[in-house]
Design a protein around this motif. Sequence first.
Motif, mmCIF file in Angstrom:
data_model
loop_
_atom_site.group_PDB
_atom_site.id
_atom_site.type_symbol
_atom_site.label_atom_id
_atom_site.label_comp_id
_atom_site.label_asym_id
_atom_site.label_seq_id
_atom_site.Cartn_x
_atom_site.Cartn_y
_atom_site.Cartn_z
ATOM 1 N N LYS A 161 37.197 -6.068 -13.801
ATOM 2 C CA LYS A 161 35.928 -5.514 -14.758
ATOM 3 C C LYS A 161 36.264 -4.440 -15.614
ATOM 4 O O LYS A 161 35.370 -3.455 -15.618
ATOM 5 C CB LYS A 161 34.667 -5.407 -13.987
ATOM 6 C CG LYS A 161 33.210 -5.574 -15.230
ATOM 7 C CD LYS A 161 32.100 -5.392 -14.048
ATOM 8 C CE LYS A 161 30.815 -5.472 -14.843
ATOM 9 N NZ LYS A 161 30.144 -6.921 -14.692
ATOM 10 N N THR A 162 37.341 -4.605 -16.439
ATOM 11 C CA THR A 162 37.645 -3.534 -17.399
ATOM 12 C C THR A 162 38.023 -3.889 -18.622
ATOM 13 O O THR A 162 38.229 -5.090 -18.868
ATOM 14 C CB THR A 162 38.887 -2.362 -16.613
ATOM 15 O OG1 THR A 162 40.086 -3.038 -16.874
ATOM 16 C CG2 THR A 162 38.363 -1.723 -15.490
ATOM 17 N N THR A 178 33.561 -11.036 -17.730
ATOM 18 C CA THR A 178 33.493 -9.837 -16.984
ATOM 19 C C THR A 178 31.798 -9.623 -16.424
ATOM 20 O O THR A 178 31.902 -9.051 -15.455
ATOM 21 C CB THR A 178 33.671 -8.388 -17.637
ATOM 22 O OG1 THR A 178 32.704 -8.265 -18.700
ATOM 23 C CG2 THR A 178 35.146 -8.354 -18.202
ATOM 24 N N ILE A 179 30.889 -10.538 -16.958
ATOM 25 C CA ILE A 179 29.547 -10.591 -16.618
ATOM 26 C C ILE A 179 29.434 -10.592 -15.039
ATOM 27 O O ILE A 179 28.712 -9.865 -14.459
ATOM 28 C CB ILE A 179 28.696 -11.249 -17.533
ATOM 29 C CG1 ILE A 179 28.720 -10.958 -19.208
ATOM 30 C CG2 ILE A 179 27.258 -11.385 -16.924
ATOM 31 C CD1 ILE A 179 28.083 -11.798 -19.630
ATOM 32 N N VAL A 239 27.516 -6.173 -11.078
ATOM 33 C CA VAL A 239 27.437 -7.791 -11.377
ATOM 34 C C VAL A 239 26.372 -8.003 -12.340
ATOM 35 O O VAL A 239 25.125 -7.449 -12.026
ATOM 36 C CB VAL A 239 27.413 -8.741 -9.935
ATOM 37 C CG1 VAL A 239 27.231 -10.072 -10.427
ATOM 38 C CG2 VAL A 239 28.881 -8.178 -9.071
ATOM 39 N N GLY A 240 26.573 -8.814 -13.366
ATOM 40 C CA GLY A 240 25.641 -9.436 -14.207
ATOM 41 C C GLY A 240 25.575 -8.693 -15.485
ATOM 42 O O GLY A 240 24.599 -8.824 -16.278
ATOM 43 N N HIS A 241 26.374 -7.880 -15.705
ATOM 44 C CA HIS A 241 26.346 -6.878 -17.061
ATOM 45 C C HIS A 241 27.879 -6.989 -17.620
ATOM 46 O O HIS A 241 28.838 -6.785 -16.815
ATOM 47 C CB HIS A 241 26.127 -5.368 -16.802
ATOM 48 C CG HIS A 241 24.708 -5.099 -16.192
ATOM 49 N ND1 HIS A 241 23.530 -5.208 -16.732
ATOM 50 C CD2 HIS A 241 24.486 -5.100 -14.874
ATOM 51 C CE1 HIS A 241 22.729 -5.039 -15.981
ATOM 52 N NE2 HIS A 241 23.253 -4.818 -14.495
ATOM 53 N N GLN A 242 28.089 -6.929 -18.907
ATOM 54 C CA GLN A 242 29.322 -7.220 -19.409
ATOM 55 C C GLN A 242 29.767 -5.996 -19.703
ATOM 56 O O GLN A 242 29.173 -4.868 -20.033
ATOM 57 C CB GLN A 242 29.171 -7.851 -20.842
ATOM 58 C CG GLN A 242 30.517 -8.109 -21.604
ATOM 59 C CD GLN A 242 30.088 -8.981 -22.874
ATOM 60 O OE1 GLN A 242 29.428 -10.019 -22.684
ATOM 61 N NE2 GLN A 242 30.875 -8.766 -24.074
ATOM 62 N N ALA A 296 35.754 -3.849 -22.289
ATOM 63 C CA ALA A 296 36.032 -5.111 -22.597
ATOM 64 C C ALA A 296 35.580 -5.681 -23.932
ATOM 65 O O ALA A 296 36.191 -6.215 -24.806
ATOM 66 C CB ALA A 296 35.830 -6.100 -21.544
ATOM 67 N N THR A 297 34.381 -5.254 -24.112
ATOM 68 C CA THR A 297 33.698 -5.668 -25.289
ATOM 69 C C THR A 297 34.369 -4.955 -26.628
ATOM 70 O O THR A 297 34.412 -5.532 -27.493
ATOM 71 C CB THR A 297 32.192 -5.219 -25.148
ATOM 72 O OG1 THR A 297 31.774 -5.918 -24.016
ATOM 73 C CG2 THR A 297 31.297 -5.909 -26.365
ATOM 74 N N SER A 298 34.663 -3.567 -26.488
ATOM 75 C CA SER A 298 35.052 -2.937 -27.609
ATOM 76 C C SER A 298 36.693 -3.448 -28.054
ATOM 77 O O SER A 298 37.133 -3.193 -29.030
ATOM 78 C CB SER A 298 35.156 -1.435 -27.549
ATOM 79 O OG SER A 298 35.878 -0.871 -26.133
ATOM 80 N N THR A 299 37.225 -4.107 -26.878
ATOM 81 C CA THR A 299 38.704 -4.372 -26.958
ATOM 82 C C THR A 299 38.572 -5.741 -28.180
ATOM 83 O O THR A 299 39.389 -5.972 -28.787
ATOM 84 C CB THR A 299 39.268 -4.973 -25.837
ATOM 85 O OG1 THR A 299 39.314 -3.894 -24.967
ATOM 86 C CG2 THR A 299 40.518 -5.500 -25.860
ATOM 87 N N VAL A 300 37.483 -6.616 -28.141
ATOM 88 C CA VAL A 300 37.333 -7.462 -29.016
ATOM 89 C C VAL A 300 37.520 -6.980 -30.525
ATOM 90 O O VAL A 300 38.168 -7.494 -31.242
ATOM 91 C CB VAL A 300 36.179 -8.224 -28.835
ATOM 92 C CG1 VAL A 300 35.681 -9.345 -29.701
ATOM 93 C CG2 VAL A 300 35.913 -8.782 -27.344
ATOM 94 N N LEU A 301 36.505 -5.879 -30.678
ATOM 95 C CA LEU A 301 36.584 -5.413 -31.836
ATOM 96 C C LEU A 301 37.954 -4.822 -32.389
ATOM 97 O O LEU A 301 38.358 -5.066 -33.721
ATOM 98 C CB LEU A 301 35.737 -4.101 -32.052
ATOM 99 C CG LEU A 301 34.460 -4.213 -31.473
ATOM 100 C CD1 LEU A 301 33.431 -2.949 -31.528
ATOM 101 C CD2 LEU A 301 33.906 -5.223 -32.325
ATOM 102 N N LEU A 302 38.851 -4.377 -31.358
ATOM 103 C CA LEU A 302 40.121 -3.833 -31.720
ATOM 104 C C LEU A 302 41.047 -4.902 -32.575
ATOM 105 O O LEU A 302 41.704 -4.866 -33.444
ATOM 106 C CB LEU A 302 40.874 -3.557 -30.694
ATOM 107 C CG LEU A 302 42.491 -2.762 -30.954
ATOM 108 C CD1 LEU A 302 41.941 -1.414 -31.486
ATOM 109 C CD2 LEU A 302 42.922 -2.380 -29.666
#
Length: 208
Positions: free
Chosen positions: A126-127, A167-168, A185-188, A192-198
């Motif tokens: 979860k990173t 990762t949620i 558990v249960g949260h994104q 990992a979310t900012s990596t999408v932006l990259l």
Amino acid sequence: VDATIAGAWMSAMGCLVERNKDHLTALDAAIGDADHGTNLARGFAAVRTALDAKEPKTPGEVLVIAGGTLISKVGGASGPLYGSALRSAGKCLGDELDASPTRVAQALRDALAAVKRLGAAEPGDKTMVDALTPAVDAFDAALAGDGDLGSAARSAAQAAERGAEATIELQALKGRASYLGPRSVGHQDPGATSTVLLFQALAEACEA
Ligand code: ADP
Ligand code: MG
């Protein structure tokens, strides 16, 4: 990818991070300390300033400067991690003036290796590694299938997004979120979310 495109990549990342700052910080508020958006916004603003001051001539130099700036300017875990990633990618490109798609793929692979080395995280922890790993794989696969740089970056962004969403349901095993144990558990994951932006930023820079 030349110095201009690499610089455009970093600028596009700065814009996307700024636009998604509150969302990233809200994700970090749930399982961390609510600073991921502000950390990255401050970091990539400093990257823009450093690049404008130094006017690097190669894409490798752009990424080494960007990485070094993130390492020195961002306090959180994500600064050294993204910083090492970009610096390793830059070092991989050496003093080439214009990196081919294959060389960019190798640089991204080195970026992933740097994050894993520094953070000691594996997929499933979860990173940001959970987004970066599928993104780099998708980038390679798209190039192997005759995709151009822009479409490879788009596939990588989509793979990163699926990785981030996955990762949620994971429990965090590394970083600040791991202190929460099963309550993570249960949260994104924010990183990992900012990596999408990259990868979205890379696609924008390649398609411009
Ligand atoms: P901090 O956790 O120090 O407040 P940030 O909030 O800026 O730093 O970044 C948090 C993100 O960093 C996490 O969501 C995760 O993706 C990433 N991260 C934290 N520790 C690690 C690690 N050991 N390996 C890989 N990524 C990590
Ligand atoms: Mg944080």
